[in-house]
Scaffold this motif. Structure first.
Motif, short mmCIF file in Angstrom:
data_model
loop_
_atom_site.label_atom_id
_atom_site.label_comp_id
_atom_site.label_asym_id
_atom_site.label_seq_id
_atom_site.Cartn_x
_atom_site.Cartn_y
_atom_site.Cartn_z
N PRO A 1 -14.96 -13.46 -8.20
CA PRO A 1 -14.93 -12.46 -9.27
C PRO A 1 -16.05 -12.69 -10.27
CG PRO A 1 -13.22 -14.12 -9.56
CD PRO A 1 -13.80 -14.36 -8.21
N VAL A 2 -16.33 -11.64 -11.02
CA VAL A 2 -17.38 -11.72 -12.04
C VAL A 2 -16.97 -12.73 -13.10
CG1 VAL A 2 -18.67 -10.42 -13.77
CG2 VAL A 2 -18.05 -9.36 -11.59
N VAL A 3 -17.87 -13.62 -13.46
CA VAL A 3 -17.59 -14.65 -14.44
C VAL A 3 -17.93 -14.11 -15.83
CG1 VAL A 3 -18.13 -16.99 -15.20
CG2 VAL A 3 -18.07 -16.44 -12.76
N VAL A 4 -16.96 -14.18 -16.73
CA VAL A 4 -17.17 -13.73 -18.10
C VAL A 4 -17.32 -14.96 -19.00
CG1 VAL A 4 -15.96 -11.56 -17.80
CG2 VAL A 4 -14.67 -13.59 -18.42
N ARG B 1 -14.26 -18.79 -17.11
CA ARG B 1 -13.62 -19.30 -15.91
C ARG B 1 -14.55 -20.26 -15.19
NH1 ARG B 1 -11.34 -13.54 -13.49
NH2 ARG B 1 -10.09 -12.96 -15.32
N PRO B 2 -14.01 -21.35 -14.63
CA PRO B 2 -14.87 -22.30 -13.91
C PRO B 2 -15.32 -21.72 -12.58
CG PRO B 2 -12.58 -22.96 -13.75
CD PRO B 2 -12.62 -21.81 -14.71
N VAL B 3 -16.54 -22.04 -12.18
CA VAL B 3 -17.08 -21.55 -10.90
C VAL B 3 -17.33 -22.68 -9.91
CG1 VAL B 3 -18.14 -19.55 -11.97
CG2 VAL B 3 -19.42 -21.68 -11.83
N SER B 4 -17.16 -23.91 -10.28
CA SER B 4 -17.36 -25.02 -9.35
C SER B 4 -16.25 -25.03 -8.31
CB SER B 4 -17.37 -26.36 -10.11
OG SER B 4 -16.17 -26.52 -10.81
N PRO B 5 -16.55 -25.38 -7.03
CA PRO B 5 -15.54 -25.34 -5.98
C PRO B 5 -14.43 -26.36 -6.22
CG PRO B 5 -17.53 -26.41 -5.21
CD PRO B 5 -17.85 -25.83 -6.54
N THR B 6 -13.21 -25.94 -5.96
CA THR B 6 -12.05 -26.82 -6.06
C THR B 6 -11.65 -27.30 -4.68
OG1 THR B 6 -10.53 -24.95 -5.90
CG2 THR B 6 -11.27 -25.59 -8.12
N ALA B 7 -10.72 -28.26 -4.65
CA ALA B 7 -10.25 -28.78 -3.36
C ALA B 7 -9.57 -27.68 -2.55
CB ALA B 7 -9.28 -29.94 -3.59
#
Length: 385
Positions: free
Chosen positions: A279-282, A10-16
Motif C-alpha cells: 500500500p501507499v506509504v503515508v 507505516r513501516p516498510v521494512s520486511p517482517t518475518a
C-alpha cells in the motif's frame, strides 16, 4: 477551530511474516525435493544387502527364484561379475546383462551369442541400433500385442520404465504411447533383446501376471546363461570402469528438456509469487492544516464552477442532519415534520423555513450568501433554546 489529524506513518521494512509469505513456496519445494531424494536413497532397489537382479539374492529385489526355476528346467545359469569371467566360460551362450557400471562395454560387446539387456546405459555398445524414447513409461501390467513367441506365450506382464523404437528388422512388444517396452532384433552373432524394466524378474514381482513365464521364455533359449551382475566388491576409482563413461553419459537422454522445463516452471512461479508493491506509504505532515481550509477550498471550487445547486444541497443536508436530533426527530423524519418543529421551536415563518431547507436553489451568489446566513440563524436559535 479543529485541526486535521495527521495520518500515522507505516513501516516498510520486511517482517518475518512477509518474508515467510514470499518464500514459503520455494521452501516447500525444497523440502519436497529433499524428501524425494531421501526416499530414492532409502528405498532404492540396491539399498542395504539387496542386490538387484542377482541370481544369488533372496531379497525382494533379487532374482534367485528365477534362477532356480531356470535350473529346474535344465538351464545352466552361471553368475559372473566381470568380462573376464564371462569370456572364460566360452561357447555359444546367452549373455544376460543386468549392470555394466564396472565393466568395459567394448570388451563385453565382443562376446558372441545372444544378448538380453536390462541396463539402458549399455545400449550404445551392446545394442547400437536401439533408440530410447525420451519419455518415461509407467510400469504396470501390459498386454504384449506382438508376435514374439516369448511374449505371446506369457501374456500380460508387469513392465514399462523405458520405451524404445523398433530397430530395423526387429519386433516390439508391450507398447506404450511412443514406443515399446521390449524390442528384439538379430545382430551378427545372434539375437539382441532389450527390456525397458526388469522388475518383473525380481522375487517380488515374479509370481504376478505372466512375469515368470516371460522371464523364463526370454532366458530359456536352449543355451547356457551367463548372468552378469555388479561385483560385490567394486574396484575403487571411476564408476564407469575402463569403459570411461563420463557423468554426462550416465544422464538420461531427456535430461536437457527436463532442465529447460524446470527453469520455465521456476520462472513462472517466481513471477506468480513474486513480491508485489504494498500500500501507499503515508508520512506525518510537517505542518498543521486548519480544518476550515478544507471547507474554504471546496467553497472556492463550487464558486468557480457555479455549482450553486450542489452547494445549496450540501448546506441544507448538513443543517438538517444537525437539527433533526436537537428537535427530537428521527433520521427518517419527513420535511414537513422538520419545518413544523423548527417553526414551533423558534417562532419563524414555516413557509420561509421550508423554502430555506427544501426550496429551489438560489439563482445568484447573493442569494447563496443569504441562504447560508438564514440557515445558520435557524441553527443558532434551535441550539440556544
Amino acid at each position: 477551530m479543529t485541526e486535521a489529524q495527521a495520518p500515522e506513518s507505516r513501516p516498510v521494512s520486511p517482517t518475518a511474516r512477509s518474508m515467510w509469505r514470499g518464500s514459503r513456496l520455494f521452501v516447500l519445494l525444497g523440502l519436497l525435493m529433499v524428501a524425494l531424494a531421501t526416499a530414492v536413497v532409502l528405498l532404492g532397489p540396491e539399498d542395504g544387502n539387496e542386490r538387484y537382479l542377482d541370481p544369488a539374492d533372496t531379497s525382494l529385489q533379487g532374482s534367485k527364484a528365477l534362477a532356480e526355476l531356470l535350473r529346474a528346467r535344465g538351464v545352466q545359469v552361471d553368475r559372473v561379475d566381470s568380462v573376464e569371467a564371462a569370456r572364460a566360460l566360452g561357447g555359444d551362450r546367452l549373455l544376460f546383462v543386468t549392470d555394466t557400471v564396472y565393466v568395459d562395454e567394448h570388451e563385453l560387446a565382443e562376446l558372441p551369442g545372444d544378448r538380453l539387456l536390462v541396463d539402458r546405459w549399455s545400449l550404445s555398445e551392446l545394442a547400437p541400433q536401439v533408440r530410447e524414447v525420451p519419455e518415461p513409461v509407467r510400469e504396470r501390467s501390459r498386454a504384449p500385442e506382438c508376435s514374439l513367441p516369448a511374449a505371446t506365450a506369457a501374456g500380460s506382464a508387469y513392465i514399462g520404465g523405458v520405451a524404445f523404437r523398433i530397430p530395423p528388422g526387429g519386433s516390439g512388444c508391450y507398447p506404450s504411447r511412443l514406443g515399446w517396452a521390449l524390442v528384439s532384433y538379430p545382430h551378427g552373432t545372434g539375437t539382441t533383446t532389450v527390456v525397458g524394466s526388469a522388475t518383473f524378474m525380481t522375487n517380488m514381482r515374479l509370481p504376478e501376471d505372466g512375469n515368470a513365464a516371460l522371464a523364463i521364455n526370454l532366458l530359456d533359449t536352449g543355451k547356457p546363461v551367463t548372468w552378469l551382475v555388479r561385483p560385490e566388491n567394486p574396484p575403487p576409482g571411476d564408476l564407469a570402469g575402463s569403459g570411461g563413461r563420463s557423468f554426462y553419459d550416465l544422464l538420461p537422454p531427456n535430461i536437457g528438456w527436463s532442465l529447460v522445463m524446470a527453469c520455465v516452471a521456476v520462472a513462472l512461479v517466481a513471477f506468480w509469487r513474486g513480491r508485489r508493491l504494498g500500500p501507499v506509504v503515508v508520512e506525518r505532515l510537517p505542518v498543521v492544516v486548519r480544518a476550515a481550509e478544507t471547507v474554504e477550498g471546496r467553497g472556492r471550487l463550487y464558486r468557480a464552477r457555479k455549482a450553486r445547486a450542489r452547494s445549496a444541497d450540501a448546506l441544507r443536508a448538513g443543517a438538517i442532519d444537525r437539527l433533526t436530533p436537537r428537535l427530537g426527530l428521527g433520521p427518517g423524519a419527513h420535511g414537513q415534520e422538520v419545518v413544523a418543529a423548527i417553526a414551533a421551536r423558534t417562532g419563524e415563518d414555516p413557509q420561509r423555513v421550508g423554502a430555506a431547507l427544501y426550496g429551489p436553489p438560489p439563482e445568484d451568489d447573493e442569494g447563496m450568501v443569504a441562504l447560508a446566513g438564514y440557515v445558520d440563524q435557524i441553527e443558532r436559535k434551535v441550539s440556544e433554546l
